[in-house]
Design a protein around this motif. Structure first.
Motif, PDB file in Angstrom:
ATOM      1  N   GLN A  42       1.616  -7.152  11.870  1.00 21.24           N
ATOM      2  CA  GLN A  42       1.953  -6.063  10.953  1.00 21.24           C
ATOM      3  C   GLN A  42       0.684  -5.322  10.516  1.00 21.24           C
ATOM      4  O   GLN A  42       0.657  -4.082  10.440  1.00 21.24           O
ATOM      5  CB  GLN A  42       2.678  -6.630   9.724  1.00 21.24           C
ATOM      6  N   LEU A  43      -0.401  -6.077  10.271  1.00 24.89           N
ATOM      7  CA  LEU A  43      -1.677  -5.469   9.877  1.00 24.89           C
ATOM      8  C   LEU A  43      -2.233  -4.604  11.005  1.00 24.89           C
ATOM      9  O   LEU A  43      -2.692  -3.478  10.779  1.00 24.89           O
ATOM     10  CB  LEU A  43      -2.683  -6.557   9.503  1.00 24.89           C
ATOM     11  N   SER A  44      -2.182  -5.122  12.225  1.00 29.38           N
ATOM     12  CA  SER A  44      -2.696  -4.373  13.379  1.00 29.38           C
ATOM     13  C   SER A  44      -1.943  -3.057  13.557  1.00 29.38           C
ATOM     14  O   SER A  44      -2.549  -2.007  13.808  1.00 29.38           O
ATOM     15  CB  SER A  44      -2.577  -5.236  14.643  1.00 29.38           C
ATOM     16  N   ASN A  45      -0.623  -3.104  13.406  1.00 27.35           N
ATOM     17  CA  ASN A  45       0.183  -1.883  13.532  1.00 27.35           C
ATOM     18  C   ASN A  45      -0.194  -0.864  12.465  1.00 27.35           C
ATOM     19  O   ASN A  45      -0.273   0.344  12.724  1.00 27.35           O
ATOM     20  CB  ASN A  45       1.670  -2.219  13.422  1.00 27.35           C
ATOM     21  N   TYR A  46      -0.444  -1.349  11.256  1.00 27.38           N
ATOM     22  CA  TYR A  46      -0.788  -0.450  10.152  1.00 27.38           C
ATOM     23  C   TYR A  46      -2.152   0.209  10.380  1.00 27.38           C
ATOM     24  O   TYR A  46      -2.306   1.431  10.231  1.00 27.38           O
ATOM     25  CB  TYR A  46      -0.791  -1.230   8.841  1.00 27.38           C
ATOM     26  N   LEU A  47      -3.139  -0.587  10.777  1.00 35.35           N
ATOM     27  CA  LEU A  47      -4.493  -0.057  10.953  1.00 35.35           C
ATOM     28  C   LEU A  47      -4.592   0.872  12.158  1.00 35.35           C
ATOM     29  O   LEU A  47      -5.433   1.772  12.192  1.00 35.35           O
ATOM     30  CB  LEU A  47      -5.492  -1.206  11.093  1.00 35.35           C
ATOM     31  N   SER A  55       1.879   2.571   2.157  1.00 33.25           N
ATOM     32  CA  SER A  55       1.195   1.587   1.299  1.00 33.25           C
ATOM     33  C   SER A  55       1.864   0.223   1.463  1.00 33.25           C
ATOM     34  O   SER A  55       2.590  -0.241   0.576  1.00 33.25           O
ATOM     35  CB  SER A  55       1.243   2.029  -0.164  1.00 33.25           C
ATOM     36  N   PRO A  56       1.627  -0.435   2.586  1.00 32.02           N
ATOM     37  CA  PRO A  56       2.292  -1.722   2.835  1.00 32.02           C
ATOM     38  C   PRO A  56       1.755  -2.828   1.929  1.00 32.02           C
ATOM     39  O   PRO A  56       0.647  -2.731   1.386  1.00 32.02           O
ATOM     40  CB  PRO A  56       1.964  -2.005   4.297  1.00 32.02           C
ATOM     41  N   VAL A  57       2.556  -3.872   1.789  1.00 29.34           N
ATOM     42  CA  VAL A  57       2.181  -5.023   0.962  1.00 29.34           C
ATOM     43  C   VAL A  57       1.873  -6.204   1.876  1.00 29.34           C
ATOM     44  O   VAL A  57       2.632  -6.512   2.797  1.00 29.34           O
ATOM     45  CB  VAL A  57       3.319  -5.384  -0.019  1.00 29.34           C
ATOM     46  N   LEU A  72      -2.041  -2.065   0.210  1.00 34.68           N
ATOM     47  CA  LEU A  72      -3.153  -1.434   0.932  1.00 34.68           C
ATOM     48  C   LEU A  72      -3.017   0.090   0.981  1.00 34.68           C
ATOM     49  O   LEU A  72      -1.908   0.624   1.070  1.00 34.68           O
ATOM     50  CB  LEU A  72      -3.232  -1.963   2.363  1.00 34.68           C
ATOM     51  N   HIS A  73      -4.168   0.750   0.921  1.00 40.23           N
ATOM     52  CA  HIS A  73      -4.261   2.191   1.138  1.00 40.23           C
ATOM     53  C   HIS A  73      -5.448   2.415   2.078  1.00 40.23           C
ATOM     54  O   HIS A  73      -6.534   1.864   1.848  1.00 40.23           O
ATOM     55  CB  HIS A  73      -4.494   2.938  -0.184  1.00 40.23           C
ATOM     56  N   LYS A  74      -5.288   3.219   3.124  1.00 39.02           N
ATOM     57  CA  LYS A  74      -6.388   3.426   4.069  1.00 39.02           C
ATOM     58  C   LYS A  74      -6.637   4.914   4.298  1.00 39.02           C
ATOM     59  O   LYS A  74      -5.739   5.752   4.127  1.00 39.02           O
ATOM     60  CB  LYS A  74      -6.097   2.727   5.401  1.00 39.02           C
ATOM     61  N   ILE A  88      -8.520   0.182   0.822  1.00 41.72           N
ATOM     62  CA  ILE A  88      -8.529  -0.236  -0.585  1.00 41.72           C
ATOM     63  C   ILE A  88      -7.354  -1.187  -0.806  1.00 41.72           C
ATOM     64  O   ILE A  88      -6.205  -0.857  -0.478  1.00 41.72           O
ATOM     65  CB  ILE A  88      -8.413   0.975  -1.524  1.00 41.72           C
ATOM     66  N   ALA A  89      -7.656  -2.373  -1.331  1.00 42.16           N
ATOM     67  CA  ALA A  89      -6.612  -3.374  -1.616  1.00 42.16           C
ATOM     68  C   ALA A  89      -6.422  -3.483  -3.126  1.00 42.16           C
ATOM     69  O   ALA A  89      -7.377  -3.751  -3.853  1.00 42.16           O
ATOM     70  CB  ALA A  89      -7.002  -4.724  -1.034  1.00 42.16           C
ATOM     71  N   ARG A  90      -5.218  -3.250  -3.570  1.00 38.62           N
ATOM     72  CA  ARG A  90      -4.909  -3.348  -5.005  1.00 38.62           C
ATOM     73  C   ARG A  90      -4.111  -4.627  -5.249  1.00 38.62           C
ATOM     74  O   ARG A  90      -3.062  -4.847  -4.632  1.00 38.62           O
ATOM     75  CB  ARG A  90      -4.097  -2.140  -5.449  1.00 38.62           C
ATOM     76  N   ASP A  91      -4.609  -5.485  -6.125  1.00 37.28           N
ATOM     77  CA  ASP A  91      -3.938  -6.754  -6.435  1.00 37.28           C
ATOM     78  C   ASP A  91      -2.689  -6.470  -7.281  1.00 37.28           C
ATOM     79  O   ASP A  91      -2.784  -6.002  -8.414  1.00 37.28           O
ATOM     80  CB  ASP A  91      -4.899  -7.673  -7.199  1.00 37.28           C
ATOM     81  N   ILE A  92      -1.513  -6.746  -6.718  1.00 32.59           N
ATOM     82  CA  ILE A  92      -0.250  -6.496  -7.439  1.00 32.59           C
ATOM     83  C   ILE A  92       0.509  -7.806  -7.678  1.00 32.59           C
ATOM     84  O   ILE A  92       1.717  -7.800  -7.897  1.00 32.59           O
ATOM     85  CB  ILE A  92       0.635  -5.500  -6.662  1.00 32.59           C
ATOM     86  N   THR A  93      -0.218  -8.922  -7.636  1.00 35.27           N
ATOM     87  CA  THR A  93       0.432 -10.234  -7.775  1.00 35.27           C
ATOM     88  C   THR A  93       1.243 -10.337  -9.064  1.00 35.27           C
ATOM     89  O   THR A  93       2.409 -10.751  -9.053  1.00 35.27           O
ATOM     90  CB  THR A  93      -0.622 -11.359  -7.740  1.00 35.27           C
TER      91      THR A  93
END
Length: 487
Positions: A42-47, A55-57, A72-74, A88-93
């Motif tokens: 999923q990360l590879s597809n996004y990048l 903005s995937p989680v 994530l925002h790229k 940019i990774a925003r912590d949304i835990t």
């Protein structure tokens, strides 16, 4: 990150502090370093622009192994005169946890509302069933006492009585999840109760399934109704058995738990954080999230037609609510299930007296006068017959108004009132109030098939007033009458 998203090129100090890495550990490391393996694709597809999500989680893993949820925002940038990706990774835990907790609360509210509606229906059904079963079980009991065991009809009537008792247990389950089952609490040792049930449980699950019990402490005391506790354990084990195909294992354990304030508030428990946890774990087929959400609904079952009532887990749910506890479940398809029930640890040393042992062939007799009031003819006739058989004088009435009139017309002292609770014109409690204005020392026994503990506390606090739940047996009504008349 590099243009293709494969490696780290640089990071700020916030990343280093948050994830616990030194800078040289991350620089030139694969981008997958911070991600769990199942999300790599999923990360590879996004990048690489193969994902339509802006903005995937994802789940990030710190060096310590702790997981956090990030959004994530790229964007494409130039870094050291080369094309690169700024991520940019925003912590949304905390936000996700808050949403999950809100969803849990909403689900609990929805479940409670459904249980309330079905509980009212179940209570009404149980009341009607218990009236019928009082007559069926009572008259079969009466017939058995009049017959020799070698009589041809004895076995036939015994089958009727056994079926009636099974039906009575079913109505008890209905009252269990409607939370109207009468509770008689005593000090109970969970470990001892499980040990006493172990032999029966092994017969229930069969030889292909092994049963193991583990107790963290020698004794785990709670203040509960023992029959309800046994219902919880048996129903959970039977549910585990049905989830296992072929050979498997069921593990029962008890532990003492100090619950967090958040857990107590989330599940609406008592302020005390001292609880006993019973865990029932199986190696069965597990369940999907969709099924897990429905398992405590009355009459919901995944079993074949005729092989399950759908009352087992809903009964457990009702019992736990009634005992100010909670039941939780964790399960995954193909990986079995774990049911955890939490009972408050014992908070009182009070106990009830042990039941008296009696000989059913030598029940007590009496000569007192009893006013018998019930709008069900079959119940009134049955009670009248067995009480007269034991020597009592009976005055019958079909409702409260008639009962009050017959009391006033009686030329002799009436020692005891036996009355149904819900009747037309004048209810049982109203009748008792009216009679005690005329004769303060009259004793009373309420009989009903659908009443809750609040009623019992309110109307039977006096030593001159008692309660007997329908359906009752020949022996139990005779003993109850003897008990209250001799107080």
């Amino acid at each position: 990150l590099s243009k293709n998203g494969e490696n780290f090129l640089d990071c700020n100090d916030v990343v280093l502090n948050k994830y616990g890495y030194a800078k040289d550990e991350l620089i030139s490391a694969p981008a997958f370093t911070l991600y769990i393996e199942k999300e790599w694709k999923q990360l590879s597809n996004y990048l690489n622009k193969k994902s339509i999500i802006d903005s995937p989680v994802f789940t990030h893993v710190k060096k310590s192994g702790e997981e956090i949820i990030v959004e994530l925002h790229k964007s494409e940038i130039t870094f050291n005169e080369e094309q690169a990706l700024l991520v940019i990774a925003r912590d949304i835990t905390k936000r996700i946890q808050a949403q999950d907790e809100k969803q849990i609360v909403q689900e609990q509210l929805y479940q409670s509302q459904k249980m309330e509606v079905v509980g009212k229906l179940a209570g009404g059904i149980a009341h009607d069933f218990n009236n019928l079963l009082t007559a069926i079980n009572g008259y079969s009991d009466l017939a058995l006492k009049k017959l020799d065991k070698d009589n041809d009809s004895y076995k036939d009537i015994k089958v009727i009585k056994d079926c009636g008792e099974r039906a009575a247990r079913l109505t008890k389950q209905l009252l269990g999840f409607s939370r109207k089952q009468i509770v008689e609490k005593i000090n109970v040792d969970l470990n001892k109760t499980i040990t006493e049930l172990e032999k029966m449980l092994k017969r229930l699950i069969g030889e292909e399934i092994s049963l193991k019990t583990t107790f963290q402490s020698p004794s785990c005391m709670i203040y509960a109704d023992k029959s309800q506790l046994e219902q919880v354990i048996v129903n959970l084990v039977v549910n585990a058995r049905d989830a296992i195909e072929g050979y498997g294992k069921i593990m029962i354990s008890t532990t003492k738990e100090a619950l967090t304030k958040e857990f107590i508030e989330q599940h609406n428990l008592n302020a005390s954080n001292e609880y006993i946890k019973i865990s029932v774990v199986d190696t069965g087929i597990g369940m999907s999230e969709e099924i897990r959400r429905k398992i405590f609904e009355p009459f919901f079952t995944t079993k074949e037609v005729g092989k399950g009532t759908g009352l087992g887990l809903s009964t457990v749910f009702g019992i736990m609510k009634q005992n100010k506890g909670v039941i939780l479940v964790e399960s995954e398809e193909g990986k079995g299930s774990e049911f955890n029930v939490y009972f408050p640890q014992i908070i009182t040393e009070s106990n009830v007296n042990e039941a008296k042992i009696f000989d059913s062939e030598n029940l007590p007799t009496g000569d007192e006068t009893i006013l018998l009031v019930d709008d069900e003819d079959s119940i009134r006739n049955f009670l009248s017959e067995i009480l007269e058989e034991r020597g009592y004088k009976i005055i019958e009435a079909s409702n409260g108004k008639e009962g009050l009139l017959k009391f006033k017309e009686s030329n002799e002292k009436i020692h005891l009132l036996i009355s149904d609770i819900t009747m037309p014109k004048i209810s049982g409690p109203e009748l008792v109030d009216e009679l005690r204005k005329l004769q303060p020392d009259i004793k009373a026994i309420f009989i009903s098939g659908n009443v809750d503990n609040d009623f019992i506390k309110k109307h039977t606090s006096s030593p001159n007033t008692s309660f007997l739940h329908k359906p009752f047996t020949y022996d139990s009504i005779i003993l109850k009458v003897n008990e209250i008349l001799n107080k």
